[in-house]
Design a protein around this motif. Structure first.
Motif, mmCIF file in Angstrom:
data_model
loop_
_atom_site.group_PDB
_atom_site.id
_atom_site.type_symbol
_atom_site.label_atom_id
_atom_site.label_comp_id
_atom_site.label_asym_id
_atom_site.label_seq_id
_atom_site.Cartn_x
_atom_site.Cartn_y
_atom_site.Cartn_z
ATOM 1 N N ASN A 15 62.683 111.055 90.312
ATOM 2 C CA ASN A 15 63.039 109.709 90.624
ATOM 3 C C ASN A 15 64.418 109.290 90.348
ATOM 4 O O ASN A 15 64.648 108.158 89.735
ATOM 5 N N ASP A 16 65.396 110.396 90.484
ATOM 6 C CA ASP A 16 66.772 110.146 90.195
ATOM 7 C C ASP A 16 67.118 109.885 88.672
ATOM 8 O O ASP A 16 68.252 109.724 88.581
ATOM 9 N N ALA A 17 66.421 110.105 87.962
ATOM 10 C CA ALA A 17 66.489 110.280 86.357
ATOM 11 C C ALA A 17 66.304 111.582 85.786
ATOM 12 O O ALA A 17 65.494 112.413 86.020
ATOM 13 N N ASP A 18 67.267 111.740 85.033
ATOM 14 C CA ASP A 18 67.145 113.056 84.167
ATOM 15 C C ASP A 18 65.715 113.368 83.508
ATOM 16 O O ASP A 18 65.095 112.342 82.862
ATOM 17 N N TRP A 19 65.057 114.507 83.694
ATOM 18 C CA TRP A 19 63.763 114.540 83.296
ATOM 19 C C TRP A 19 63.804 114.866 81.529
ATOM 20 O O TRP A 19 62.575 114.670 81.221
#
Ligand SMILES: [Zn+2]
Ligand SMILES: [Zn+2]
Lengths: 101, 503
Positions: free
Chosen positions: A72-76
């Motif tokens: 969701n567009d964030a760094d895992w």
């Protein structure tokens, strides 16, 4: 038993040649007894989407170092990495930062 | 996890996940979306600010690009150079005090010929890039690598810096620019209307012959890099640019730095990886992306929709051990995965390396002291008796001798010239005897490659050694080699008539 889990999209950037040149994949994960996490997703990708040289995408039970993962567009790295439990309509992106893919 | 299957439920769940997550270290308000270094978590807004600021700061700090100067951006289609292009666009559209003030142009070199791609595949990539370049409004030049066969040998000569900009200071140049010409980039030369790649088939063939004649991927990558660089410099010169911008990011540079050490390019490290590179004299190469990690670049491109084009390279789909560069990349990225400060540590080490940039006046006259291919100062004419290079030469010489005749004690005058064609030929004579332990037969080289040797730095020697015949190299390299050889012969002949400092 959980119902099948549709992802909004699953994209691979810079490594698409390993996926038959396809960048964006429509994915619905089959139902299984426990919730899907990233670790299981990688196994599923390896079995169902990767067309060749799986070692250039997956190493051990994680992604090959140098491949970024965004949920969701964030760094895992902020989301628990392999332990992250996938949700309905999640958006997963893999980006290879390795030279030549 | 068993939950009611209702629409809003997933949504709630997700918010919960995020509410546990960490806050941005900068604004301390928004939710972080990216970990840059260990512990540094940024929200998307702060990340953008940080990213954009870094580009301008890099150029501002170095004060090497003058206002109104024409700068050629080498865009490969990859994430890093496309991000650089995007930052230049961004910088030119800023309001007055933050604005970048140079005049950009774009060059793309299509390497498909060396990779054996079909003309259709290459054209498809070029079309994609072309529409991207058109959208910028900057002039652009799209060239196939095959154009190296049309290069003049003068490209290998260092030209003296143009005298157009005598010793004016940066500050004065800025003031002058602001007074006289605010908008000169708004009336750029017309964008060239290229419809297709202009590839000469015979040249593609020659290119494939060159790369087919090289045994290792390491040497292929190195030669490709060299030829590409020559074409870039030539394009900059012939199209009237004075700076060349490359998109190497710090992850790439860290990999190149370590790989260079393994490839025997220790002496050239600083110039190969530093911010600015003066080896060509008139055309100065700059690397404004060298402060960004590959992760930062890819993340930024993803978040802010910076387009890039996937283009296969020599190392596409190869394993970790395919070449020295590939192996080093895998080493660095693996280490980086466990120790997040790996890349920055290597990078900071590179900062400490001193670039020995010869002053323009003293260097121009001495082309023969520079490597024919990479144009760095020759590291092979160092006369230090105990250097590793000398040791290598001695052992190479000894192993060649053993084959030809009973080992005689090493003569005190072991010098590079000693291994001319004669000595290798002599090595061949003893070949039938004792099957030479695999040593000498394989080391018999075509005389040409031996001849080039004295003109090359240690690392470029290794690359050329890997080719089955140096004769396949493009003509501009061979002619310049001949010219240099003639000149050094001449110098040798008239040596005693020269005053010391002329020699
Ligand atoms: Zn913030
Ligand atoms: Zn060299």
């Amino acid at each position: 038993m959980e119902s099948p889990l549709p992802l909004q999209s699953l994209r691979v950037g810079g490594a698409e040649l390993l996926f038959d040149g396809v960048k964006e994949h429509q994915v619905t994960l089959p139902s299984q007894s426990e919730p899907w996490d990233m670790k299981q997703l990688l196994v599923w990708i390896q079995r169902n989407l990767l067309k060749e040289r799986p070692e250039l995408f997956v190493q051990g039970d994680s992604v090959r170092p140098g491949i970024l993962v965004l949920i969701n567009d964030a760094d895992w790295e902020l989301m628990g990495e392999l332990e992250y439990q996938l949700q309905d309509q999640d958006n997963v992106v893999f980006i290879s930062t390795l030279h030549g893919g | 996890m068993c939950q009611v299957d209702e629409d809003y439920n997933g949504q709630l769940d997700r918010d919960e996940v995020l509410s546990f997550s960490k806050k941005c270290v900068k604004c301390k308000e928004a939710t972080a979306v990216l970990v840059i270094r260990a512990g540094d978590m940024f929200c998307s807004g702060c990340f953008k600010e940080y990213f954009v600021h870094k580009f301008r700061a890099m150029l501002g700090k170095n004060r090497i690009i003058f206002p109104g100067e024409r700068v050629l951006l080498a865009v490969s289609g990859g994430p890093s150079s496309c991000s650089m292009l995007n930052q230049v666009q961004e910088g030119l559209s800023q309001n007055a005090h933050k604005k970048l003030r140079f005049i950009p142009g774009i060059v793309y070199i299509d390497e498909g010929g060396a990779l054996g791609l079909s003309v259709e595949e290459r054209q498809r990539t070029v079309d994609e890039l072309q529409s991207m370049f058109k959208a910028t409004g900057f002039p652009y030049h799209i060239l196939p690598l095959e154009e190296v066969f049309d290069l003049p040998s003068s490209v290998l000569e260092e030209s003296s810096p143009s005298s157009e900009q005598p010793d004016i200071t940066y500050k004065a140049a800025v003031d002058h620019f602001i007074q006289t010409n605010r908008n000169c980039y708004l009336s750029p030369e017309k964008q060239a209307d290229l419809t297709g790649l202009n590839i000469q088939e015979s040249h593609t063939h020659s290119l494939q012959q060159i790369f087919g004649s090289i045994k290792t991927l390491t040497a292929k990558e190195d030669l490709l890099q060299t030829l590409r660089q020559h074409l870039l410099v030539h394009t900059a010169r012939s199209k009237g640019y004075s700076k060349l911008m490359l998109g190497d990011n710090c992850t790439r540079l860290a990999v190149k730095l370590l790989a260079s050490i393994s490839l025997g390019r220790g002496a050239q490290l600083a110039i190969d990886t530093g911010f600015s590179d003066l080896r060509y004299g008139d055309i100065i190469t700059v690397r404004p992306m060298r402060d960004y990690s590959a992760k930062e670049v890819s993340f930024y491109n993803h978040m802010y929709n910076v387009p890039s084009v996937f283009i296969p390279t020599l190392d596409t789909k190869t394993t970790d051990k395919a070449s020295v560069l590939r192996l080093t990349e895998s080493f660095v990225t693996k280490l980086q995965a466990h120790f997040p400060s790996t890349v920055s540590t290597i990078y900071r080490t590179s900062e400490k390396l001193q670039t020995i940039q010869p002053s323009p006046s003293s260097s121009t006259a001495h082309n023969w002291d520079k490597c024919l291919l990479c144009m760095c100062a020759l590291d092979t004419n160092v006369v230090e008796k105990a250097s590793a290079f000398q040791a290598t030469l001695i052992s190479e010489l000894l192993s060649q001798r053993r084959a030809s005749r009973p080992v005689d004690t090493a003569s005190p005058t072991l010098r590079p010239e000693f291994q001319g064609p004669e000595s290798t030929a002599a090595g061949g004579v003893g070949c039938e005897r004792a099957a030479c332990g695999g040593g000498c037969c394989s080391s018999v080289k075509a005389p040409e490659s031996t001849e080039l040797k004295s003109l090359l730095c240690y690392s470029c020697q290794l690359t050329i050694k890997d080719m089955s015949s140096a004769d396949l190299l493009p003509q501009y390299i061979l002619s310049e080699a001949q010219r240099r050889k003639r000149r050094s012969q001449m110098r040798e002949e008239i040596r005693e008539f020269l005053l010391d400092e002329d020699y």
